[in-house]
Motif scaffolding. Structure first.
Motif, PDB file in Angstrom:
ATOM      1  N   LEU A   1     -12.111  -4.957   8.504  1.00 30.27           N
ATOM      2  CA  LEU A   1     -11.564  -3.743   7.886  1.00 30.27           C
ATOM      3  C   LEU A   1     -12.528  -2.570   8.006  1.00 30.27           C
ATOM      4  O   LEU A   1     -12.104  -1.417   8.099  1.00 30.27           O
ATOM      5  N   GLY A   2     -13.835  -2.866   7.955  1.00 32.70           N
ATOM      6  CA  GLY A   2     -14.812  -1.783   7.882  1.00 32.70           C
ATOM      7  C   GLY A   2     -14.835  -1.205   6.478  1.00 32.70           C
ATOM      8  O   GLY A   2     -13.976  -1.524   5.638  1.00 32.70           O
ATOM      9  N   THR A   3     -15.803  -0.369   6.232  1.00 32.52           N
ATOM     10  CA  THR A   3     -15.945   0.196   4.882  1.00 32.52           C
ATOM     11  C   THR A   3     -14.708   0.980   4.471  1.00 32.52           C
ATOM     12  O   THR A   3     -14.204   0.846   3.353  1.00 32.52           O
TER      13      THR A   3
ATOM     14  N   GLU B   1     -11.866  -1.293   3.538  1.00 29.51           N
ATOM     15  CA  GLU B   1     -12.065  -1.937   2.232  1.00 29.51           C
ATOM     16  C   GLU B   1     -11.768  -0.965   1.091  1.00 29.51           C
ATOM     17  O   GLU B   1     -11.219  -1.355   0.055  1.00 29.51           O
TER      18      GLU B   1
ATOM     19  N   ALA C   1      -8.058  -0.903   0.933  1.00 28.72           N
ATOM     20  CA  ALA C   1      -7.536  -2.190   0.446  1.00 28.72           C
ATOM     21  C   ALA C   1      -7.727  -2.312  -1.068  1.00 28.72           C
ATOM     22  O   ALA C   1      -6.818  -2.772  -1.782  1.00 28.72           O
ATOM     23  N   ASN C   2      -8.880  -1.909  -1.544  1.00 30.97           N
ATOM     24  CA  ASN C   2      -9.120  -1.976  -2.995  1.00 30.97           C
ATOM     25  C   ASN C   2      -8.147  -1.080  -3.762  1.00 30.97           C
ATOM     26  O   ASN C   2      -7.666  -1.441  -4.843  1.00 30.97           O
TER      27      ASN C   2
END
Lengths: 541, 133
Positions: A163-165, A168, A171-172
């Motif tokens: 995903l990479g930073t 993420e 996603a969060n």
């Protein structure tokens, strides 16, 4: 004049034609010729080989065909559409420049009429196509994760792209909203394998993959097909299909770049030019017995064009989240709003595709255009504030088939002397509602993330990659161009095997379905013409 | 290079010709010739002569003044110059390095994405099926 003959003539070496030829190449003794109007693309010409890749990608490998100068490129008059057509003419077709986002349609997409009472059902089901999806995935090499609640089980995937930073962070936010998300299904090789070298996160997949990790059809299918004896004729355009009094095609008249004419006679003809070029060829093949265009007694050839209008939202995160690192189009997809929920006020839905941000030049060009940056004292700060911090989300809306959205022939001739296709398209009322809601939803995600400088718009103008529905398949000759096997109702030895067969569009990138369909149709052709050169399947499904 | 033009460029991208070795940017850019041609258009519209006379003679001609002035005269032309300028700027290896962006071609070196801990997906994975049959 050169005269050639074969058992199956395939017209177009793009996503569909390549998969179809690969499948046909497994039938021994079958003589297959494919004619492609463009050329092979060389990976060492791709922009990412050079320091000024962002400049180069705006010219020879621009996703806007009008910005490219290529021999064999064909011209579309899309002045009557708010969404401009995008495509790539060459071996591999538009997969050369696609982002590699490779989700499947949903089971419900094949029976929209039954489930939602609108549009039409396909004459085939997800279950019928599923083994062909699997076969195509195996050939292509699709990265992703099994266990997605938005799909029936999909197995055999390569490891997902990290995903990479930025991914993420998104996603969060999705988790906090309680919404579906999943790592993108990506036609990208993520491990060193039979497919070649793995992805090294060059970024701009949509200007060609210098690493060869992206599964464009020229990389994955054509080497195998050529090895098995399929003959590929490049830089040559099929100008017209000629029929006889028995309503059978008896020859394809072709012309190459040098103006030389060639006639190819075949037992079977398969058009695989996708939603614009396929009707264009058949309309240009009108004759006394088919005055409205070849295989167009239904009057539906060129009709029901679906483009998948996109909505787009973008925001700037407070910190550097390396958002430009990784395959640009393949990070996260969300199908929280894919299926019909009438409480939202429309039928069907949309997929969200989280995009990694562009390189430095494009970042700043966009910033200046959108007044998020300016020349002068703040120039450097504006760049640092946005580069590697920008998050984009595109929303692919389901486009319903509408008769008036069409491909026809323009009075204008191209350099080959044939009338160019003309696209007439307007965004339908249901699609407008989807776009409106999707913009709201996309903005909610960015707000949840804490992004600033949010911009949003729909439809995105230069996004007409998904050209679908203009030679739909169906059960009746009155309401479709082909039967459930891709065989045209009117011309028994003429098949269609591309996105123009789509009855409805779903709301995902169509390449996976187009290729699965093409392989399925290859098998249908052989089944219908089992005596064709006494072919036998040497590689069972 | 014309002094006024340098003033203009240095205003648009601060330190274009100084701090980041602008001449190098200039020479390495495949669009620099086009940019110079655009500037000739500016010259022809009288930037250096008649039009400049309309500016306050007691005020030094700075990049900022030129920018505002050209913007009023021909915003389209200024926009084209701006576009070419950032194309030169952001395709220069030293410039990219100064921002902390790798200066080399991205292929064959590539970039690294750290592995993802997929437990982040747990709540989605545990959901009931979302698709209809």
């Amino acid at each position: 004049m050169i005269n050639l003959d074969c058992d199956v003539l395939v017209i177009g070496a793009g996503a569909a034609g390549s998969a179809l030829c690969w499948r046909l190449s497994h039938y021994s003794s079958l003589k297959v010729i494919c004619v492609e109007q463009g050329d092979f693309t060389k990976t060492n010409n791709y922009p990412t080989n050079y320091i000024d890749w962002e400049l180069r990608k705006e010219v020879d490998f621009s996703t806007n065909p009008k910005a490219r100068y290529m021999l064999g490129e064909f011209i579309v008059d899309d002045s009557n559409s708010p969404i401009k057509t995008s495509y790539y003419s060459g071996v591999g077709g538009s997969t050369v420049l696609f982002s590699g986002h490779f989700p499947r349609l949903h089971p419900s997409d094949f029976k929209v009429k039954t489930l939602d009472g609108i549009a039409d059902d396909w004459p085939i089901s997800y279950e019928l196509l599923e083994p062909y999806y699997e076969l195509n995935d195996k050939n292509i090499g699709v990265a992703g994760l099994s266990g997605d609640p938005a799909y029936p089980e999909i197995s055999g995937l390569l490891p997902p792209i990290p995903l990479g930073t930025m991914g993420e962070v998104v996603a969060n936010a999705m988790n906090r909203l309680g919404w579906h998300w999943w790592p993108s299904y990506s036609a990208i090789n993520t491990i060193d394998s039979e497919f070649g070298s793995k992805c090294i996160n060059l970024g701009p997949c949509n200007s060609g993959c210098a690493q060869g990790a992206k599964s464009s059809s020229d990389q994955r299918y054509w080497p195998k097909s050529l090895q098995k004896g399929v003959r590929l004729i490049t830089n040559t355009r099929v100008m017209k299909l000629v029929t006889n009094q028995s309503d059978l095609v008896e020859g394809a008249i072709c012309r190459n770049r040098n103006g030389e004419t060639m006639t190819i006679s075949s037992k079977i003809y398969v058009v695989a030019g996708n939603g614009v070029w396929t009707p264009h060829l058949l309309l240009n093949s009108a004759c006394d017995r088919f005055p409205q265009g070849l295989a167009n007694r239904s009057g539906l050839l060129g009709r029901n064009l679906m483009i998948h209008p996109l909505a787009y939202v973008e925001g700037v995160y407070p910190d550097d989240i390396e958002s430009s690192t990784g395959p640009q189009g393949c990070c996260i997809l969300s199908q929280e709003f894919y299926e019909t929920d009438l409480s939202r006020g429309y039928f069907r839905g949309f997929t969200m595709q989280v995009l990694r941000s562009p390189g430095p030049l494009e970042t700043m060009k966009r910033n200046l255009t959108r007044k998020k940056a300016s020349f002068g004292s703040s120039f450097h700060d504006d760049f640092i504030r946005t580069f590697n911090r920008t998050i984009g989300i595109s929303m692919i809306s389901e486009d319903l088939p509408e008769f008036q959205n069409s491909v026809s022939l323009s009075p204008t001739n191209d350099s080959f002397g044939s009338r160019i296709p003309s696209v007439h398209y307007s965004v339908g009322e249901n699609t407008k509602k989807i776009l409106s809601h999707s913009v709201t939803v996309g903005s909610q995600i960015l707000s949840k993330i804490g992004a600033a400088d949010i911009i949003k718009f729909a439809p995105v103008s230069n996004s007409g990659w998904h050209l679908l529905g203009t030679a739909r398949m169906g059960l009746s000759a009155n309401d479709s161009v082909t039967n459930a096997q891709g065989q045209t109702h009117d011309v028994p030895n003429l098949f269609i095997a591309d996105g123009s067969l789509f009855v409805t569009s779903g709301s995902v990138n169509p390449a996976s379905t187009i290729q699965a369909l093409a392989i399925y149709i290859a098998d249908q052709i052989i089944a219908k013409f089992s005596k064709l050169s006494e072919s036998r399947l040497t590689s069972p499904l | 290079m014309n002094h006024n033009f340098v003033e203009l460029l240095n205003f648009m991208i601060p330190s274009f010709s100084e701090g980041l070795n602008g001449s190098h940017v200039w020479k390495s850019c495949r669009k620099s010739r086009t940019l110079e041609v655009k500037f000739q258009t500016l010259v022809e519209m009288g930037l250096n002569k008649e039009i400049l006379r309309e500016l306050n003679p007691n005020e030094p001609i700075t990049g900022s003044i030129l920018y505002d002035f050209i913007q009023k005269q021909d915003n389209q032309l200024l926009s084209e110059v701006g576009n070419l300028l950032i194309e030169c700027w952001f395709t220069n290896s030293e410039v990219l390095e100064s921002y902390g962006i790798a200066s080399r071609e991205i292929f064959p070196h590539g970039k690294r994405l750290r592995p993802t801990d997929w437990t982040i997906l747990e709540s989605v994975f545990l959901r009931d099926k979302l698709y209809r049959e």
